[in-house]
Design a protein around this motif. Structure first.
Motif, PDB file in Angstrom:
ATOM      1  N   TRP A  67       0.871  -1.174   0.000  1.00 15.64           N
ATOM      2  CA  TRP A  67       0.000   0.000   0.000  1.00 15.64           C
ATOM      3  C   TRP A  67       0.905   1.221   0.000  1.00 15.64           C
ATOM      4  O   TRP A  67       1.780   1.332   0.858  1.00 15.64           O
ATOM      5  CB  TRP A  67      -0.881  -0.023   1.257  1.00 15.64           C
ATOM      6  CG  TRP A  67      -1.972   0.974   1.285  1.00 15.64           C
ATOM      7  CD1 TRP A  67      -1.968   2.177   1.943  1.00 15.64           C
ATOM      8  CD2 TRP A  67      -3.265   0.874   0.675  1.00 15.64           C
ATOM      9  NE1 TRP A  67      -3.169   2.812   1.771  1.00 15.64           N
ATOM     10  CE2 TRP A  67      -3.979   2.040   0.996  1.00 15.64           C
ATOM     11  CE3 TRP A  67      -3.876  -0.094  -0.113  1.00 15.64           C
ATOM     12  CZ2 TRP A  67      -5.277   2.265   0.552  1.00 15.64           C
ATOM     13  CZ3 TRP A  67      -5.159   0.133  -0.555  1.00 15.64           C
ATOM     14  CH2 TRP A  67      -5.854   1.292  -0.222  1.00 15.64           C
ATOM     15  N   PRO A  68       0.743   2.166  -0.949  1.00 15.01           N
ATOM     16  CA  PRO A  68       1.754   3.207  -1.151  1.00 15.01           C
ATOM     17  C   PRO A  68       1.692   4.412  -0.217  1.00 15.01           C
ATOM     18  O   PRO A  68       2.585   5.249  -0.251  1.00 15.01           O
ATOM     19  CB  PRO A  68       1.475   3.651  -2.591  1.00 15.01           C
ATOM     20  CG  PRO A  68       0.002   3.443  -2.750  1.00 15.01           C
ATOM     21  CD  PRO A  68      -0.307   2.187  -1.959  1.00 15.01           C
ATOM     22  N   THR A  69       0.653   4.533   0.597  1.00 12.29           N
ATOM     23  CA  THR A  69       0.492   5.759   1.371  1.00 12.29           C
ATOM     24  C   THR A  69       0.444   5.484   2.870  1.00 12.29           C
ATOM     25  O   THR A  69       0.253   4.362   3.323  1.00 12.29           O
ATOM     26  CB  THR A  69      -0.796   6.501   0.951  1.00 12.29           C
ATOM     27  OG1 THR A  69      -1.919   5.646   1.188  1.00 12.29           O
ATOM     28  CG2 THR A  69      -0.749   6.903  -0.514  1.00 12.29           C
ATOM     29  N   LEU A  70       0.585   6.569   3.617  1.00 14.24           N
ATOM     30  CA  LEU A  70       0.489   6.552   5.075  1.00 14.24           C
ATOM     31  C   LEU A  70      -0.595   7.534   5.484  1.00 14.24           C
ATOM     32  O   LEU A  70      -0.833   8.489   4.765  1.00 14.24           O
ATOM     33  CB  LEU A  70       1.826   6.953   5.694  1.00 14.24           C
ATOM     34  CG  LEU A  70       2.952   5.956   5.439  1.00 14.24           C
ATOM     35  CD1 LEU A  70       4.303   6.609   5.636  1.00 14.24           C
ATOM     36  CD2 LEU A  70       2.803   4.742   6.340  1.00 14.24           C
ATOM     37  N   VAL A  80      -5.847  -2.969   7.435  1.00 15.83           N
ATOM     38  CA  VAL A  80      -7.220  -2.495   7.223  1.00 15.83           C
ATOM     39  C   VAL A  80      -7.258  -1.449   6.117  1.00 15.83           C
ATOM     40  O   VAL A  80      -8.098  -1.507   5.230  1.00 15.83           O
ATOM     41  CB  VAL A  80      -7.802  -1.922   8.532  1.00 15.83           C
ATOM     42  CG1 VAL A  80      -9.158  -1.278   8.293  1.00 15.83           C
ATOM     43  CG2 VAL A  80      -7.906  -3.016   9.582  1.00 15.83           C
ATOM     44  N   GLY A  81      -6.352  -0.476   6.166  1.00 13.01           N
ATOM     45  CA  GLY A  81      -6.330   0.553   5.138  1.00 13.01           C
ATOM     46  C   GLY A  81      -5.738   1.839   5.663  1.00 13.01           C
ATOM     47  O   GLY A  81      -5.166   1.891   6.746  1.00 13.01           O
ATOM     48  N   GLY A  82      -5.937   2.878   4.863  1.00 12.06           N
ATOM     49  CA  GLY A  82      -5.463   4.208   5.216  1.00 12.06           C
ATOM     50  C   GLY A  82      -6.599   5.067   5.736  1.00 12.06           C
ATOM     51  O   GLY A  82      -7.659   4.571   6.117  1.00 12.06           O
ATOM     52  N   CYS A  83      -6.389   6.353   5.723  1.00  6.25           N
ATOM     53  CA  CYS A  83      -7.324   7.298   6.324  1.00  6.25           C
ATOM     54  C   CYS A  83      -8.734   7.206   5.742  1.00  6.25           C
ATOM     55  O   CYS A  83      -9.698   7.075   6.484  1.00  6.25           O
ATOM     56  CB  CYS A  83      -6.771   8.712   6.183  1.00  6.25           C
ATOM     57  SG  CYS A  83      -7.790   9.964   6.987  1.00  6.25           S
TER      58      CYS A  83
END
Length: 104
Positions: A67-70, A80-83
């Protein structure tokens, strides 16, 4: 210890882990702040890991999750995922359902 092993240990030893910019008391980006707000609303303890302190960890967590983002949120060892995903899951009740039947 390899970075991927550190990440695996963190997500397996803690119920909720957030790899974020800053820490829960002082998020350093709006997306990290958004995740902290959601997790604080749920009221379960979580571990916030400041990826700005460790460039290997910052890049390693992106590879670990593919997953490329924070930020990145893990619950019970699972990504689970990002924001945006966490906010949507919270709004629909899906995030809270991950803890249904468990006491805080």
């Amino acid at each position: 210890m390899a970075t991927s092993d550190r990440i695996k240990a963190l997500v397996s030893e803690n119920e909720i882990v957030v790899f974020m910019k800053g820490d829960p008391d002082a998020p350093q980006c709006g997306f990290s702040a958004g995740v902290v707000k959601v997790l604080d609303a749920i009221g379960r303890p979580y571990v916030g890991i400041n990826v700005l302190d460790d460039p290997f960890l910052r890049e390693g967590v992106k590879e670990y999750s593919d997953w490329p983002t924070l930020p990145q949120v893990y619950v019970n060892g699972e990504f689970v995922g990002g924001c945006d995903i966490v906010r949507d899951m919270f709004a629909s009740g899906e995030l809270q359902a991950l803890f249904a039947g468990e006491s805080a």
